[in-house]
Motif scaffolding. Structure first.
Motif, PDB file in Angstrom:
ATOM      1  N   UNK A 191       0.783  -1.227   0.000  1.00  0.00           N
ATOM      2  CA  UNK A 191       0.000   0.000   0.000  1.00  0.00           C
ATOM      3  C   UNK A 191       0.812   1.272   0.000  1.00  0.00           C
ATOM      4  N   UNK A 192       2.118   1.177   0.221  1.00  0.00           N
ATOM      5  CA  UNK A 192       2.948   2.382   0.263  1.00  0.00           C
ATOM      6  C   UNK A 192       3.501   2.705  -1.118  1.00  0.00           C
ATOM      7  N   UNK A 193       3.924   3.964  -1.294  1.00  0.00           N
ATOM      8  CA  UNK A 193       4.435   4.413  -2.571  1.00  0.00           C
ATOM      9  C   UNK A 193       5.954   4.272  -2.644  1.00  0.00           C
ATOM     10  N   UNK A 194       6.419   3.989  -3.855  1.00  0.00           N
ATOM     11  CA  UNK A 194       7.854   3.921  -4.121  1.00  0.00           C
ATOM     12  C   UNK A 194       8.120   4.640  -5.433  1.00  0.00           C
ATOM     13  N   UNK A 195       9.361   5.055  -5.630  1.00  0.00           N
ATOM     14  CA  UNK A 195       9.729   5.796  -6.828  1.00  0.00           C
ATOM     15  C   UNK A 195      10.883   5.073  -7.519  1.00  0.00           C
ATOM     16  N   UNK A 196      10.778   4.963  -8.851  1.00  0.00           N
ATOM     17  CA  UNK A 196      11.734   4.138  -9.587  1.00  0.00           C
ATOM     18  C   UNK A 196      12.222   4.840 -10.849  1.00  0.00           C
ATOM     19  N   UNK A 197      13.430   4.480 -11.238  1.00  0.00           N
ATOM     20  CA  UNK A 197      14.039   4.970 -12.478  1.00  0.00           C
ATOM     21  C   UNK A 197      14.402   3.791 -13.367  1.00  0.00           C
ATOM     22  N   UNK A 198      14.528   4.077 -14.662  1.00  0.00           N
ATOM     23  CA  UNK A 198      14.947   3.038 -15.596  1.00  0.00           C
ATOM     24  C   UNK A 198      14.054   2.992 -16.817  1.00  0.00           C
ATOM     25  N   UNK A 199      14.332   2.052 -17.690  1.00  0.00           N
ATOM     26  CA  UNK A 199      13.576   1.890 -18.933  1.00  0.00           C
ATOM     27  C   UNK A 199      12.355   1.008 -18.681  1.00  0.00           C
ATOM     28  N   UNK A 200      11.194   1.637 -18.544  1.00  0.00           N
ATOM     29  CA  UNK A 200       9.959   0.893 -18.329  1.00  0.00           C
ATOM     30  C   UNK A 200       9.371   0.467 -19.671  1.00  0.00           C
ATOM     31  N   UNK A 201       8.682  -0.663 -19.687  1.00  0.00           N
ATOM     32  CA  UNK A 201       8.170  -1.236 -20.936  1.00  0.00           C
ATOM     33  C   UNK A 201       6.763  -0.786 -21.284  1.00  0.00           C
ATOM     34  N   UNK A 202       6.133  -0.030 -20.417  1.00  0.00           N
ATOM     35  CA  UNK A 202       4.748   0.363 -20.644  1.00  0.00           C
ATOM     36  C   UNK A 202       3.757  -0.519 -19.917  1.00  0.00           C
ATOM     37  N   UNK A 203       4.232  -1.587 -19.266  1.00  0.00           N
ATOM     38  CA  UNK A 203       3.349  -2.441 -18.473  1.00  0.00           C
ATOM     39  C   UNK A 203       2.898  -1.698 -17.223  1.00  0.00           C
TER      40      UNK A 203
END
Length: 384
Positions: A191-203
């Protein structure tokens, strides 16, 4: 229930003889995919049964299926080698197109004739005089998730079908990664939020993995693959923008399933589409000799119903459904009956069995079905 014509003595469920156990929600019985190999197996052993010499010493004449049973457990009541259950369940070949499973409350009848044994499915339909019971064959056509029993304890391996992955290279090193949490937290949970970097695929849905660890062959010391420890899942709440720019905004995720706390540095991989998983218990077609690489998780030893990694994969001919024998290495002892007090090595002794359910290129995962002593990395396995 779909009505069927009365079936002959050896008519039972084609899924059992064909060895099909399909993991797919609400799959209609007529939609079971039967592979050419499974069909070939069914044709070879249909109507045959097993030799009486293969029966367990105290095999019962009848058995009533109970909730929580598995085909493996039931077959162990009837057979010395329960993995041979497809040979015990005879049926008409024309039923291959519409496999079935068995259900709690049904009666299994052991029929012996012409030096062979078969299981017939029956039920108590009328009570006769003097305690006689009339058994009548029946089949049932329905969806898979309505209480039918599984081939093996499915709940023990189900999580691993999507959670346990072995990569040929450390591909997660370049996968999207979690870089921050809300309010400078170190760990995150459901339920908590996280933040991410990188090449996401659109999923929109991702699995979360901890840094992959190498799986090393106990003998050659060669890296066979990289095992990624499953942490949980996360959904994309808000995509990032200006990736790599001076004012980059990372992708926002909401933690879904959390097998353990999610941390900064954990990697992300798309959740794959769930397909059919078919298991046909069978021995390898040729000799197999391999070693256990590790016990899945943090344990050092494995017991019954735990998962182990093997140093053999599809490149070595390993297949889903392979049944393997576990061996205990013979101890080195001194022969005190001689003046020389010679050192001798006792023979290896078989002390358990494995069921392979997940296969990668050079590594496989197996369920410890039976075992007499704890299993550790370096223990040997062979064909049964």
């Amino acid at each position: 229930m779909t009505q069927r014509r009365p079936l002959g003595l050896t008519t039972i469920y084609a899924a059992l003889l064909a060895g099909a156990l399909i993991s797919a929600p609400a799959l209609a019985a007529g939609d079971y995919p039967i592979t050419p190999k499974q069909r070939e197996t069914a044709q070879k052993v249909a109507q045959a049964g097993v030799p009486l010499s293969e029966l367990a010493p105290n095999a019962p004449d009848t058995y009533t299926v109970k909730r929580g049973d598995t085909l493996w457990a039931i077959s162990s009541l009837f057979l010395k080698s329960p993995w041979r259950w497809p040979e015990l369940w005879g049926m008409n070949d024309d039923q291959i197109k519409n496999p079935h499973l068995i259900y709690p409350g049904q009666v299994l009848v052991l029929v012996k004739a012409d030096g062979r044994a078969r299981l017939q499915l029956g039920r108590d339909v009328t009570g006769g005089t003097n305690g006689d019971v009339k058994l009548s064959p029946r089949v049932r056509s329905t969806s898979l998730d309505d209480g039918s029993i599984a081939s093996i304890p499915q709940h023990l391996i189900e999580p691993f079908l999507n959670e346990a992955i072995v990569l040929n290279t450390d591909e997660l090193a370049t996968a999207p990664r979690i870089v921050a949490a809300q309010e400078n937290r170190v760990w995150m949970t459901k339920g908590e939020l996280a933040y991410a970097r990188g090449e996401f695929t659109g999923d929109s849905e991702y699995r979360i993995f901890r840094k992959a660890k190498p799986l090393v062959d106990p003998v050659t010391k060669e890296v066979l693959g990289y095992e990624a420890a499953y942490v949980g899942t996360a959904d994309v709440v808000r995509p990032g923008s200006n990736a790599g720019g001076a004012q980059e905004v990372p992708t926002t995720l909401k933690i879904g399933v959390a097998r353990q706390e999610v941390g900064v540095g954990d990697r992300l991989a798309p959740i794959p589409a769930r397909g059919y998983t078919s298991y046909m218990p069978h021995a390898p077609s040729g000799p197999v000799d391999g070693l256990i690489v590790s016990v899945y998780g943090d344990a050092i030893n494995a017991g019954q119903n735990q998962i182990v990694a093997l140093n053999r994969g599809s490149a070595n001919g390993m297949e889903k459904g392979h049944v393997l024998a576990l061996w205990r290495t013979g101890r080195v002892v001194r022969d005190g009956t001689t003046e020389a007090n010679d050192a001798i090595r006792l023979p290896d002794e078989r002390h358990g069995s494995l069921f392979v359910f997940q296969v990668f290129d050079r590594v496989s995962y197996a369920l410890v079905l039976t075992v007499q002593e704890p299993v550790t990395a370096g223990d040997r396995f062979t064909q049964p």
